[in-house]
Design a protein around this motif. Structure first.
Motif, PDB file in Angstrom:
ATOM      1  N   TRP A 103      -3.580  -3.986  -4.356  1.00  0.00           N
ATOM      2  CA  TRP A 103      -4.479  -4.964  -4.959  1.00  0.00           C
ATOM      3  C   TRP A 103      -4.297  -6.281  -4.229  1.00  0.00           C
ATOM      4  O   TRP A 103      -3.172  -6.747  -4.059  1.00  0.00           O
ATOM      5  CB  TRP A 103      -4.157  -5.135  -6.439  1.00  0.00           C
ATOM      6  N   GLU A 104      -5.403  -6.876  -3.784  1.00  0.00           N
ATOM      7  CA  GLU A 104      -5.374  -8.185  -3.133  1.00  0.00           C
ATOM      8  C   GLU A 104      -6.122  -9.174  -4.015  1.00  0.00           C
ATOM      9  O   GLU A 104      -7.310  -8.993  -4.283  1.00  0.00           O
ATOM     10  CB  GLU A 104      -6.060  -8.124  -1.774  1.00  0.00           C
TER      11      GLU A 104
ATOM     12  N   TYR B 100      -2.257   2.861  -3.058  1.00  0.00           N
ATOM     13  CA  TYR B 100      -3.216   1.810  -3.393  1.00  0.00           C
ATOM     14  C   TYR B 100      -2.553   0.447  -3.295  1.00  0.00           C
ATOM     15  O   TYR B 100      -1.333   0.333  -3.274  1.00  0.00           O
ATOM     16  CB  TYR B 100      -3.804   2.011  -4.794  1.00  0.00           C
TER      17      TYR B 100
ATOM     18  N   TYR C  17     -14.461  -4.061  -4.404  1.00  0.00           N
ATOM     19  CA  TYR C  17     -14.381  -5.473  -4.762  1.00  0.00           C
ATOM     20  C   TYR C  17     -14.552  -5.583  -6.271  1.00  0.00           C
ATOM     21  O   TYR C  17     -15.455  -4.984  -6.849  1.00  0.00           O
ATOM     22  CB  TYR C  17     -15.458  -6.288  -4.036  1.00  0.00           C
TER      23      TYR C  17
ATOM     24  N   THR D 115      -9.630  -7.381  -4.489  1.00  0.00           N
ATOM     25  CA  THR D 115     -10.035  -6.156  -3.810  1.00  0.00           C
ATOM     26  C   THR D 115      -8.985  -5.087  -4.038  1.00  0.00           C
ATOM     27  O   THR D 115      -7.796  -5.324  -3.830  1.00  0.00           O
ATOM     28  CB  THR D 115     -10.207  -6.404  -2.298  1.00  0.00           C
TER      29      THR D 115
ATOM     30  N   HIS E 106      -7.730  -1.454  -2.796  1.00  0.00           N
ATOM     31  CA  HIS E 106      -7.785  -0.428  -1.756  1.00  0.00           C
ATOM     32  C   HIS E 106      -7.105   0.796  -2.363  1.00  0.00           C
ATOM     33  O   HIS E 106      -5.926   0.756  -2.703  1.00  0.00           O
ATOM     34  CB  HIS E 106      -7.044  -0.884  -0.492  1.00  0.00           C
ATOM     35  N   TYR E 107      -7.873   1.859  -2.526  1.00  0.00           N
ATOM     36  CA  TYR E 107      -7.394   3.054  -3.222  1.00  0.00           C
ATOM     37  C   TYR E 107      -7.709   4.268  -2.356  1.00  0.00           C
ATOM     38  O   TYR E 107      -8.869   4.646  -2.211  1.00  0.00           O
ATOM     39  CB  TYR E 107      -8.078   3.156  -4.585  1.00  0.00           C
TER      40      TYR E 107
ATOM     41  N   SER F  94      -8.885   6.085   0.578  1.00  0.00           N
ATOM     42  CA  SER F  94      -9.773   5.662   1.668  1.00  0.00           C
ATOM     43  C   SER F  94     -10.904   4.757   1.171  1.00  0.00           C
ATOM     44  O   SER F  94     -11.823   4.456   1.920  1.00  0.00           O
ATOM     45  CB  SER F  94     -10.363   6.899   2.361  1.00  0.00           C
ATOM     46  N   HIS F  95     -10.843   4.336  -0.092  1.00  0.00           N
ATOM     47  CA  HIS F  95     -11.907   3.520  -0.680  1.00  0.00           C
ATOM     48  C   HIS F  95     -11.465   2.068  -0.842  1.00  0.00           C
ATOM     49  O   HIS F  95     -10.299   1.792  -1.112  1.00  0.00           O
ATOM     50  CB  HIS F  95     -12.313   4.065  -2.054  1.00  0.00           C
ATOM     51  N   THR F  96     -12.420   1.155  -0.724  1.00  0.00           N
ATOM     52  CA  THR F  96     -12.194  -0.259  -0.982  1.00  0.00           C
ATOM     53  C   THR F  96     -13.222  -0.707  -2.009  1.00  0.00           C
ATOM     54  O   THR F  96     -14.414  -0.440  -1.855  1.00  0.00           O
ATOM     55  CB  THR F  96     -12.336  -1.085   0.309  1.00  0.00           C
TER      56      THR F  96
ATOM     57  N   TYR G  17       0.866  -1.177   0.000  1.00  0.00           N
ATOM     58  CA  TYR G  17       0.000   0.000   0.000  1.00  0.00           C
ATOM     59  C   TYR G  17       0.903   1.228   0.000  1.00  0.00           C
ATOM     60  O   TYR G  17       1.328   1.709   1.045  1.00  0.00           O
ATOM     61  CB  TYR G  17      -0.916  -0.026   1.230  1.00  0.00           C
TER      62      TYR G  17
END
Length: 110
Positions: free
Chosen positions: A90-91, A88, A73, A64, A66-67, A69-71, A48
């Motif tokens: 990526w999971e 950001y 799917y 998922t 995560h960018y 404060s946003h998540t 991140y």
């Protein structure tokens, strides 16, 4: 915002990309860099971080993002154009990950 800043060189090291055709001199500050990389699998979670390069990803696979404060799917193909100034990650949800990533630096845009 993350204090970490990932460079293009860090990216290639972290992902263990075969960059035989790219020398350290090619990745020096001030030189243009542009590369298209196929996504064949995803067995790691990206850090991140903010980046010092631009990345455009065409992602086929579930995961998922995560960018800032946003998540979000993702369960269908997506075109992801993150800002290098916003951290950001990526999971991957499964091993099926395909698509392409395009990396380029600020000098490429000039």
């Amino acid at each position: 915002m993350s204090d970490q800043l990932e460079t293009i060189k860090d990216y290639y090291k972290r992902t263990r990309r075969n960059i035989l055709e790219i020398s350290d001199a090619d990745l020096e500050t001030g030189k243009t860099h542009f590369n298209i990389i196929p996504r064949k699998y995803c067995s790691f979670k990206s850090p991140y971080n903010r980046r010092d390069y631009y990345k455009i990803c065409f992602i086929i696979g579930k995961g998922t993002a995560h960018y800032g404060s946003h998540t979000m799917y993702v369960d269908r193909p997506v075109l992801f154009l993150p800002s290098p100034n916003i951290p950001y990650t990526w999971e991957c949800e499964d091993d099926f990950q395909e698509g392409f990533s395009c990396l380029f630096n600020q000098e490429f845009l000039m």
